[in-house]
Design a protein around this motif. Structure first.
Motif, PDB file in Angstrom:
ATOM      1  N   GLY A 194       0.673  -1.338  -0.532  1.00 16.30           N
ATOM      2  CA  GLY A 194       0.122   0.400  -0.044  1.00 16.30           C
ATOM      3  C   GLY A 194       0.700   1.457  -0.031  1.00 16.30           C
ATOM      4  N   GLY A 195      -0.164   2.155  -0.429  1.00 11.75           N
ATOM      5  CA  GLY A 195       0.962   3.556  -0.136  1.00 11.75           C
ATOM      6  C   GLY A 195       1.807   4.099   1.270  1.00 11.75           C
ATOM      7  N   LEU A 196       2.662   4.634   1.414  1.00  9.68           N
ATOM      8  CA  LEU A 196       3.333   4.124   2.344  1.00  9.68           C
ATOM      9  C   LEU A 196       3.709   5.931   2.847  1.00  9.68           C
ATOM     10  CD1 LEU A 196       4.943   3.016   4.728  1.00  9.68           C
ATOM     11  CD2 LEU A 196       7.146   2.859   3.108  1.00  9.68           C
ATOM     12  N   GLN A 197       3.502   5.771   3.872  1.00 11.34           N
ATOM     13  CA  GLN A 197       3.384   7.064   4.515  1.00 11.34           C
ATOM     14  C   GLN A 197       4.725   7.572   5.278  1.00 11.34           C
ATOM     15  OE1 GLN A 197       0.634   7.454   7.187  1.00 11.34           O
ATOM     16  NE2 GLN A 197      -0.961   9.394   6.465  1.00 11.34           N
ATOM     17  N   THR A 198       5.337   8.383   5.071  1.00 11.87           N
ATOM     18  CA  THR A 198       7.057   8.693   5.333  1.00 11.87           C
ATOM     19  C   THR A 198       7.095   7.944   7.493  1.00 11.87           C
ATOM     20  OG1 THR A 198       6.940  11.172   5.854  1.00 11.87           O
ATOM     21  CG2 THR A 198       7.506  10.251   4.229  1.00 11.87           C
ATOM     22  N   ASN A 199       5.965   8.341   7.581  1.00  6.39           N
ATOM     23  CA  ASN A 199       5.536   8.918   8.844  1.00  6.39           C
ATOM     24  C   ASN A 199       5.810   7.452   9.294  1.00  6.39           C
ATOM     25  OD1 ASN A 199       3.113   8.001   9.157  1.00  6.39           O
ATOM     26  ND2 ASN A 199       2.529   9.610  10.386  1.00  6.39           N
ATOM     27  N   LYS A 200       5.248   6.510   8.540  1.00  9.18           N
ATOM     28  CA  LYS A 200       6.123   4.972   9.002  1.00  9.18           C
ATOM     29  C   LYS A 200       6.336   4.253   7.917  1.00  9.18           C
ATOM     30  CE  LYS A 200       1.119   4.777  10.853  1.00  9.18           C
ATOM     31  NZ  LYS A 200      -0.107   5.282  10.281  1.00  9.18           N
ATOM     32  N   ALA A 201       7.531   4.872   7.714  1.00  9.60           N
ATOM     33  CA  ALA A 201       8.986   4.209   7.275  1.00  9.60           C
ATOM     34  C   ALA A 201       9.589   3.350   8.455  1.00  9.60           C
ATOM     35  CB  ALA A 201       9.742   5.212   6.411  1.00  9.60           C
ATOM     36  N   ARG A 202       9.728   4.138   9.474  1.00 11.40           N
ATOM     37  CA  ARG A 202      10.850   3.062  10.508  1.00 11.40           C
ATOM     38  C   ARG A 202      10.139   1.684  10.645  1.00 11.40           C
ATOM     39  NH1 ARG A 202      14.419   4.940  14.981  1.00 11.40           N
ATOM     40  NH2 ARG A 202      15.337   2.434  15.627  1.00 11.40           N
ATOM     41  N   GLU A 203       9.294   1.605  11.051  1.00  8.90           N
ATOM     42  CA  GLU A 203       8.248   0.396  11.370  1.00  8.90           C
ATOM     43  C   GLU A 203       8.241  -0.072  10.054  1.00  8.90           C
ATOM     44  OE1 GLU A 203       5.682  -1.499  13.793  1.00  8.90           O
ATOM     45  OE2 GLU A 203       7.309  -0.553  14.947  1.00  8.90           O
ATOM     46  N   ALA A 204       8.326   0.189   8.619  1.00 11.00           N
ATOM     47  CA  ALA A 204       7.933  -0.710   7.519  1.00 11.00           C
ATOM     48  C   ALA A 204       9.009  -0.745   7.192  1.00 11.00           C
ATOM     49  CB  ALA A 204       7.675   0.610   6.265  1.00 11.00           C
ATOM     50  N   VAL A 205      11.072  -1.017   7.808  1.00  5.47           N
ATOM     51  CA  VAL A 205      11.743  -1.234   7.345  1.00  5.47           C
ATOM     52  C   VAL A 205      12.041  -2.723   8.555  1.00  5.47           C
ATOM     53  CG1 VAL A 205      14.665  -0.615   7.338  1.00  5.47           C
ATOM     54  CG2 VAL A 205      12.624   0.484   6.175  1.00  5.47           C
ATOM     55  N   ARG A 206      11.423  -2.418   9.473  1.00  9.77           N
ATOM     56  CA  ARG A 206      11.847  -2.774  10.764  1.00  9.77           C
ATOM     57  C   ARG A 206      10.816  -4.327   9.856  1.00  9.77           C
ATOM     58  NH1 ARG A 206       9.006  -0.710  15.377  1.00  9.77           N
ATOM     59  NH2 ARG A 206      11.744   0.664  15.153  1.00  9.77           N
ATOM     60  N   ILE A 207       9.158  -4.331   9.596  1.00  8.33           N
ATOM     61  CA  ILE A 207       9.393  -5.790   9.647  1.00  8.33           C
ATOM     62  C   ILE A 207       8.819  -6.194   8.477  1.00  8.33           C
ATOM     63  CG2 ILE A 207       7.369  -5.379  11.603  1.00  8.33           C
ATOM     64  CD1 ILE A 207       5.321  -4.280   9.809  1.00  8.33           C
ATOM     65  N   ALA A 208       8.916  -5.275   7.242  1.00  5.72           N
ATOM     66  CA  ALA A 208       8.742  -5.766   5.484  1.00  5.72           C
ATOM     67  C   ALA A 208      10.284  -6.456   5.096  1.00  5.72           C
ATOM     68  CB  ALA A 208       8.957  -4.970   4.604  1.00  5.72           C
TER      69      ALA A 208
END
Length: 241
Positions: free
Chosen positions: A96-110
């Motif tokens: 899905g479209g990714l907000q910049t403030n979710k980038a760290r969590e995205a990098v951590r889990i994906a």
């Protein structure tokens, strides 16, 4: 083994439906790959489990599926970490479209982020990767229909953004993703994406969903994102997103 999220009979009922649906989708993928004259392992199925409960994910895992797609970082963070210990070969794609403030969590889990589409997100992902000490594989989402309401880099900006991202992320930039406009023939969009990926030497083309993945495979998809055909319609009361 029963997962903490399981609910006994529900899981068994869901498991049989999902197992059957997965088998049907895999058969269709195999046929489309064969018809296109491509190698048997040319296409990976991403089972899109967004909006579906952990029990549905577990059912798919029990049926041998290991690659999943989620739209929302928060939902993925709630659902998937507890499965990783039991299924170490599980792969999670954020689509899905990714907000910049979710980038760290995205990098951590994906394992793969399929929605890189703007310089500010590149900055946020690079910073997050420094903080987390890891970087998922990246796909650039291309807005092949130039639709104003959609995420994705516009066609006219795609070449330059791909070049910038390649220079910044190197081999972590693996390919491209698209979602053709609803109601349009998707084939020209698939052909455009494949051509763009080929021009830039990118091996991964994520294209094709429940309604059109055989066509996408014929046009060179290496990832197909299939949700409804596996998990059924979105649970009632859940808004689209």
């Amino acid at each position: 083994m029963t997962h903490p999220h399981s609910d006994g009979p529900l899981v068994e009922m869901v498991a049989s439906d999902i197992s059957r649906a997965l088998r049907d989708v895999r058969t269709q993928i195999e046929k489309a790959v064969q018809d296109a004259g491509r190698p048997a392992d040319a296409v990976t199925l991403v089972a899109v489990s967004k909006f579906h409960p952990a029990a549905a994910v577990e059912a798919a895992l029990l049926a041998g599926q290991r690659v999943f797609g989620e739209n929302r970082v928060q939902e993925a963070a709630e659902k998937f970490p507890s499965f990783r210990e039991q299924y170490p070969d599980l792969r999670l794609h954020l689509i899905g479209g990714l907000q910049t403030n979710k980038a760290r969590e995205a990098v951590r889990i994906a394992d793969v982020i399929e929605s890189l589409d703007r310089p500010s997100l590149s900055d946020a992902l690079a910073k997050a990767a420094d903080q987390e000490g890891r970087m998922p594989d990246l796909l650039i989402e291309v807005n092949t229909g130039d639709e104003p309401q959609k995420f994705g880099v516009l066609r006219e900006n795609a070449d330059e953004f791909i070049r910038q991202s390649r220079a910044r992320f190197g081999e972590k930039l693996r390919g491209l993703m698209c979602i053709p406009p609803a109601g349009e023939d998707p084939v020209p969009h698939f052909r455009f994406l494949r051509s763009l990926a080929d021009q830039h030497g990118l091996p991964v083309r994520s294209m094709g969903m429940s309604a059109d993945y055989p066509q996408a495979i014929a046009e060179g998809a290496t990832l197909v994102r299939v949700g409804t055909a596996i998990f059924g319609a979105r649970p009632s009361g859940v808004a689209a997103g």
